[in-house]
Design a protein around this motif. Structure first.
Motif, PDB file in Angstrom:
ATOM      1  N   VAL A  83       1.154  -1.255   0.210  1.00 17.67           N
ATOM      2  CA  VAL A  83       0.008  -0.114   0.039  1.00 17.67           C
ATOM      3  C   VAL A  83       0.931   1.389   0.156  1.00 17.67           C
ATOM      4  O   VAL A  83       1.726   1.515   0.775  1.00 17.67           O
ATOM      5  CB  VAL A  83      -0.895  -0.123   1.178  1.00 17.67           C
ATOM      6  N   PRO A  84       0.752   1.978  -1.156  1.00 18.18           N
ATOM      7  CA  PRO A  84       0.133   1.660  -2.372  1.00 18.18           C
ATOM      8  C   PRO A  84       0.649   0.688  -3.186  1.00 18.18           C
ATOM      9  O   PRO A  84       1.981   0.388  -2.911  1.00 18.18           O
ATOM     10  CB  PRO A  84       0.088   3.017  -3.158  1.00 18.18           C
ATOM     11  N   PRO A  85       0.142  -0.034  -4.093  1.00 15.81           N
ATOM     12  CA  PRO A  85       0.453  -0.993  -4.775  1.00 15.81           C
ATOM     13  C   PRO A  85       1.737  -0.448  -5.558  1.00 15.81           C
ATOM     14  O   PRO A  85       1.872   0.701  -6.180  1.00 15.81           O
ATOM     15  CB  PRO A  85      -0.391  -1.305  -6.007  1.00 15.81           C
ATOM     16  N   ARG A  86       2.799  -1.479  -5.647  1.00 14.41           N
ATOM     17  CA  ARG A  86       3.929  -1.074  -6.369  1.00 14.41           C
ATOM     18  C   ARG A  86       3.999  -1.874  -7.669  1.00 14.41           C
ATOM     19  O   ARG A  86       3.832  -2.968  -7.792  1.00 14.41           O
ATOM     20  CB  ARG A  86       5.431  -1.133  -5.600  1.00 14.41           C
ATOM     21  N   VAL A  87       4.194  -1.365  -8.726  1.00 20.10           N
ATOM     22  CA  VAL A  87       4.246  -2.192 -10.296  1.00 20.10           C
ATOM     23  C   VAL A  87       5.550  -1.641 -10.867  1.00 20.10           C
ATOM     24  O   VAL A  87       6.254  -0.895 -11.024  1.00 20.10           O
ATOM     25  CB  VAL A  87       3.223  -1.496 -11.008  1.00 20.10           C
ATOM     26  N   GLU A  88       6.441  -2.916 -11.156  1.00 16.63           N
ATOM     27  CA  GLU A  88       7.618  -2.783 -11.893  1.00 16.63           C
ATOM     28  C   GLU A  88       7.649  -3.410 -13.189  1.00 16.63           C
ATOM     29  O   GLU A  88       6.961  -4.394 -13.431  1.00 16.63           O
ATOM     30  CB  GLU A  88       8.569  -3.325 -11.047  1.00 16.63           C
ATOM     31  N   TYR A  89       8.376  -2.985 -14.118  1.00 17.24           N
ATOM     32  CA  TYR A  89       8.585  -3.338 -15.602  1.00 17.24           C
ATOM     33  C   TYR A  89       9.993  -3.939 -15.777  1.00 17.24           C
ATOM     34  O   TYR A  89      10.686  -3.040 -15.220  1.00 17.24           O
ATOM     35  CB  TYR A  89       7.971  -2.408 -16.363  1.00 17.24           C
ATOM     36  N   GLU A  90      10.038  -5.022 -16.437  1.00 16.09           N
ATOM     37  CA  GLU A  90      11.459  -5.608 -16.730  1.00 16.09           C
ATOM     38  C   GLU A  90      11.382  -6.250 -18.051  1.00 16.09           C
ATOM     39  O   GLU A  90      10.481  -6.806 -18.384  1.00 16.09           O
ATOM     40  CB  GLU A  90      11.722  -6.496 -15.728  1.00 16.09           C
ATOM     41  N   LEU A  91      12.341  -6.078 -18.674  1.00 20.18           N
ATOM     42  CA  LEU A  91      12.530  -6.745 -20.153  1.00 20.18           C
ATOM     43  C   LEU A  91      12.599  -8.279 -19.972  1.00 20.18           C
ATOM     44  O   LEU A  91      13.284  -8.899 -18.963  1.00 20.18           O
ATOM     45  CB  LEU A  91      13.775  -6.438 -20.665  1.00 20.18           C
ATOM     46  N   THR A  92      12.129  -9.013 -20.876  1.00 19.39           N
ATOM     47  CA  THR A  92      12.212 -10.634 -20.843  1.00 19.39           C
ATOM     48  C   THR A  92      13.399 -10.825 -21.597  1.00 19.39           C
ATOM     49  O   THR A  92      14.077 -10.031 -22.118  1.00 19.39           O
ATOM     50  CB  THR A  92      10.949 -11.315 -21.339  1.00 19.39           C
ATOM     51  N   ASP A  93      13.793 -12.213 -21.812  1.00 12.96           N
ATOM     52  CA  ASP A  93      14.678 -12.532 -22.596  1.00 12.96           C
ATOM     53  C   ASP A  93      14.577 -12.122 -23.808  1.00 12.96           C
ATOM     54  O   ASP A  93      15.686 -11.477 -24.873  1.00 12.96           O
ATOM     55  CB  ASP A  93      15.108 -13.979 -22.913  1.00 12.96           C
ATOM     56  N   LEU A  94      13.379 -11.985 -24.572  1.00 13.34           N
ATOM     57  CA  LEU A  94      13.273 -11.416 -25.750  1.00 13.34           C
ATOM     58  C   LEU A  94      13.298 -10.016 -25.822  1.00 13.34           C
ATOM     59  O   LEU A  94      13.744  -9.732 -27.062  1.00 13.34           O
ATOM     60  CB  LEU A  94      11.651 -12.001 -26.083  1.00 13.34           C
ATOM     61  N   GLY A  95      12.908  -9.423 -24.983  1.00 14.89           N
ATOM     62  CA  GLY A  95      13.183  -7.980 -24.802  1.00 14.89           C
ATOM     63  C   GLY A  95      14.664  -7.601 -24.800  1.00 14.89           C
ATOM     64  O   GLY A  95      15.297  -6.558 -25.586  1.00 14.89           O
ATOM     65  N   ARG A  96      15.357  -8.638 -24.137  1.00  7.68           N
ATOM     66  CA  ARG A  96      16.925  -8.164 -24.059  1.00  7.68           C
ATOM     67  C   ARG A  96      17.385  -8.429 -25.435  1.00  7.68           C
ATOM     68  O   ARG A  96      18.364  -7.723 -25.812  1.00  7.68           O
ATOM     69  CB  ARG A  96      17.536  -8.870 -22.925  1.00  7.68           C
ATOM     70  N   ASP A  97      17.020  -9.353 -26.106  1.00  9.37           N
ATOM     71  CA  ASP A  97      17.494  -9.723 -27.584  1.00  9.37           C
ATOM     72  C   ASP A  97      17.057  -8.444 -28.366  1.00  9.37           C
ATOM     73  O   ASP A  97      17.967  -8.169 -29.201  1.00  9.37           O
ATOM     74  CB  ASP A  97      16.851 -10.940 -28.164  1.00  9.37           C
TER      75      ASP A  97
END
Length: 125
Positions: A83-97
């Motif tokens: 609280v409050p909600p925490r949202v994170e974004y991260e590259l996948t293996d496909l994104g890193r490629d």
């Protein structure tokens, strides 16, 4: 809705109108996609950190871009029960490629931007 051919009987050909690779080219040809993927190159970021890193993007466009990239499997979205909600974004293996060609295009753009701007000015006279 247009049908995209994905048959393995024919090799991919981006010049063919029904080739599935065109959908991918549309996604990675979007400037916000290039900037979001590039911003995530060093690791996971929160929405507000991405917005700070990518100047000029609106919250609506950022949300649309992140959803599209998540749908394509280029990044992951992790929601933490806080609280409050925490949202994170991260590259996948496909994104890193995808970073390899995106970095090459970004470096080319940074290296040649002044020449292109000068060419435009000459052309527009």
């Amino acid at each position: 809705m247009e049908t995209i051919a994905s048959s393995s009987a024919f090799p991919p050909d981006a010049f063919a109108k029904d080739c599935a690779s065109r959908v991918v080219l549309d996604r990675i040809g979007d400037r916000w996609t290039v900037l979001v993927v590039g911003a995530l190159a060093d690791g996971r970021l929160r929405f507000s950190e991405l917005r700070t890193r990518i100047e000029g993007i609106t919250p609506k466009v950022m949300t649309q871009t992140l959803r599209a990239l998540e749908r394509d499997g280029v990044l992951t979205r992790t929601v933490y029960a806080e609280v409050p909600p925490r949202v994170e974004y991260e590259l996948t293996d496909l994104g890193r490629d995808l970073l390899v060609p995106i970095d090459a295009i970004r470096h080319w753009a940074e290296q040649h931007a002044s020449r292109i701007v000068a060419n435009r000015e000459v052309y527009d006279r």
